[in-house]
Enzyme design. Sequence first.
Site, PDB file in Angstrom:
ATOM      1  N   SER A 168       0.837  -1.212   0.000  1.00  0.00           N
ATOM      2  CA  SER A 168       0.000   0.000   0.000  1.00  0.00           C
ATOM      3  C   SER A 168       0.870   1.261   0.000  1.00  0.00           C
ATOM      4  O   SER A 168       0.482   2.285  -0.582  1.00  0.00           O
ATOM      5  CB  SER A 168      -0.978   0.000   1.175  1.00  0.00           C
ATOM      6  N   ASN A 169       2.035   1.201   0.618  1.00  0.00           N
ATOM      7  CA  ASN A 169       2.940   2.365   0.538  1.00  0.00           C
ATOM      8  C   ASN A 169       3.510   2.519  -0.868  1.00  0.00           C
ATOM      9  O   ASN A 169       3.692   3.643  -1.342  1.00  0.00           O
ATOM     10  CB  ASN A 169       4.064   2.251   1.573  1.00  0.00           C
TER      11      ASN A 169
ATOM     12  N   ARG B 109      13.496  -7.700   4.816  1.00  0.00           N
ATOM     13  CA  ARG B 109      14.870  -8.181   4.946  1.00  0.00           C
ATOM     14  C   ARG B 109      15.725  -7.031   5.431  1.00  0.00           C
ATOM     15  O   ARG B 109      15.480  -5.881   5.047  1.00  0.00           O
ATOM     16  CB  ARG B 109      15.409  -8.629   3.587  1.00  0.00           C
ATOM     17  N   ILE B 110      16.729  -7.347   6.240  1.00  0.00           N
ATOM     18  CA  ILE B 110      17.655  -6.307   6.698  1.00  0.00           C
ATOM     19  C   ILE B 110      18.746  -6.159   5.630  1.00  0.00           C
ATOM     20  O   ILE B 110      19.243  -7.165   5.112  1.00  0.00           O
ATOM     21  CB  ILE B 110      18.314  -6.734   8.040  1.00  0.00           C
ATOM     22  N   LEU B 111      19.092  -4.932   5.309  1.00  0.00           N
ATOM     23  CA  LEU B 111      20.177  -4.709   4.345  1.00  0.00           C
ATOM     24  C   LEU B 111      21.487  -4.538   5.107  1.00  0.00           C
ATOM     25  O   LEU B 111      21.535  -3.867   6.140  1.00  0.00           O
ATOM     26  CB  LEU B 111      19.881  -3.473   3.499  1.00  0.00           C
TER      27      LEU B 111
ATOM     28  N   ASN C  29      13.310   4.142   4.898  1.00  0.00           N
ATOM     29  CA  ASN C  29      12.373   3.118   5.358  1.00  0.00           C
ATOM     30  C   ASN C  29      11.190   3.805   6.021  1.00  0.00           C
ATOM     31  O   ASN C  29      11.328   4.902   6.566  1.00  0.00           O
ATOM     32  CB  ASN C  29      13.052   2.189   6.367  1.00  0.00           C
TER      33      ASN C  29
ATOM     34  N   HIS D 227       8.258   3.186   8.984  1.00  0.00           N
ATOM     35  CA  HIS D 227       8.022   2.325  10.145  1.00  0.00           C
ATOM     36  C   HIS D 227       6.785   2.821  10.898  1.00  0.00           C
ATOM     37  O   HIS D 227       6.621   4.024  11.102  1.00  0.00           O
ATOM     38  CB  HIS D 227       9.253   2.362  11.066  1.00  0.00           C
TER      39      HIS D 227
ATOM     40  N   GLY E  55      21.567  -0.505  11.614  1.00  0.00           N
ATOM     41  CA  GLY E  55      20.726  -1.039  12.697  1.00  0.00           C
ATOM     42  C   GLY E  55      19.300  -1.305  12.211  1.00  0.00           C
ATOM     43  O   GLY E  55      18.970  -1.088  11.046  1.00  0.00           O
TER      44      GLY E  55
ATOM     45  N   ASP F  43      15.737  -0.008  12.297  1.00  0.00           N
ATOM     46  CA  ASP F  43      14.909   1.178  12.580  1.00  0.00           C
ATOM     47  C   ASP F  43      15.640   2.206  13.440  1.00  0.00           C
ATOM     48  O   ASP F  43      15.027   2.877  14.283  1.00  0.00           O
ATOM     49  CB  ASP F  43      13.581   0.757  13.257  1.00  0.00           C
TER      50      ASP F  43
HETATM   51  C1  GRF Z   1       3.787  -0.646   6.900  1.00  0.00           C
HETATM   52  O1  GRF Z   1       3.084  -0.543   8.094  1.00  0.00           O
HETATM   53  C2  GRF Z   1       5.197  -0.147   7.078  1.00  0.00           C
HETATM   54  O2  GRF Z   1       5.297   0.867   8.016  1.00  0.00           O
HETATM   55  C3  GRF Z   1       5.920  -1.379   7.575  1.00  0.00           C
HETATM   56  O3  GRF Z   1       5.341  -2.441   6.869  1.00  0.00           O
HETATM   57  C4  GRF Z   1       4.016  -2.088   6.475  1.00  0.00           C
HETATM   58  C5  GRF Z   1       3.961  -2.255   4.990  1.00  0.00           C
HETATM   59  O4  GRF Z   1       2.678  -2.056   4.478  1.00  0.00           O
HETATM   60  N1  GRF Z   1       7.342  -1.242   7.385  1.00  0.00           N
HETATM   61  P1  GRF Z   1       2.452  -2.033   2.917  1.00  0.00           P
HETATM   62  O5  GRF Z   1       3.069  -3.315   2.345  1.00  0.00           O
HETATM   63  O6  GRF Z   1       3.104  -0.811   2.352  1.00  0.00           O
HETATM   64  O7  GRF Z   1       0.966  -2.022   2.740  1.00  0.00           O
END
Ligand code: GRF
Length: 221
Positions: free
Chosen positions: A16-17, A94-96, A110, A112, A146, A148
């Site tokens: 969705s993002n 995945r962590i980079l 990122n 969060h 790290g 987040d």
């Molecule tokens: C979001 O809540 C984002 O903050 C977190 O993972 C979720 C991803 O949602 N890192 P989407 O796949 O963008 O819908």
Amino acid sequence: MTDKLRLAVLVSGNGSNLQALIEACSAADFPAKIELVISNVPTARALERARSARVPALVLDRSQCPSQEDFEREALLALRAHRVGLVCLAGFMRILSASFLKAFSGPVLNIHPSLLPAFPGLNAPRQALKHGVKITGCTVHLVDEGTDTGPVLVQAAVPVLPADDEAALAARILIEEHRIYPLAVRCIAAGVTRVGERRIEIPGEAVVVGKSLHNPGKCTA
Ligand code: GRF
């Protein structure tokens, strides 16, 4: 407009993002363009969103890239081939590694679902409910080695309501995520400045206004 900032969005799930960024980038005056989507999960809904928007999408899953090194090598090759200047992690699970971050020439962002540094890691809305905070929110930050922990770029606050369960709270946070991720991309395109180790100065940054803890004037989405 001068050349647009070339984005890659790394995803693992719903996307969705990614959708919010696709929609922002469809505006003629938005200063960035998505050149590539990379997913480490072949069944991610985000891939369908990329295809619908006709954005090139690459799957680098465990069958093709069994190790972290394999994934990062292939991802870097693709980022360079598409001349990507900014990487946006959007639900990328995945962590980079530090060596990836060093090898990629541009910033990595990122998103969060908490007001970092509170509640890093998995299930941030659940952590916020469990802790009993009255206000939580979301953060776009620069990625460092790290989890987040990188410098904060943009944040938005979301109140915790008495009737909230995890799903309700996460859904309200997501609405703010979709608003601030494009805003953060605008800020990078506008050339934010790092002050000292952590503080990021945003052109036109205002004081706390309404729901938005950072309300950068010139970067308004
Ligand atoms: C979001 O809540 C984002 O903050 C977190 O993972 C979720 C991803 O949602 N890192 P989407 O796949 O963008 O819908």
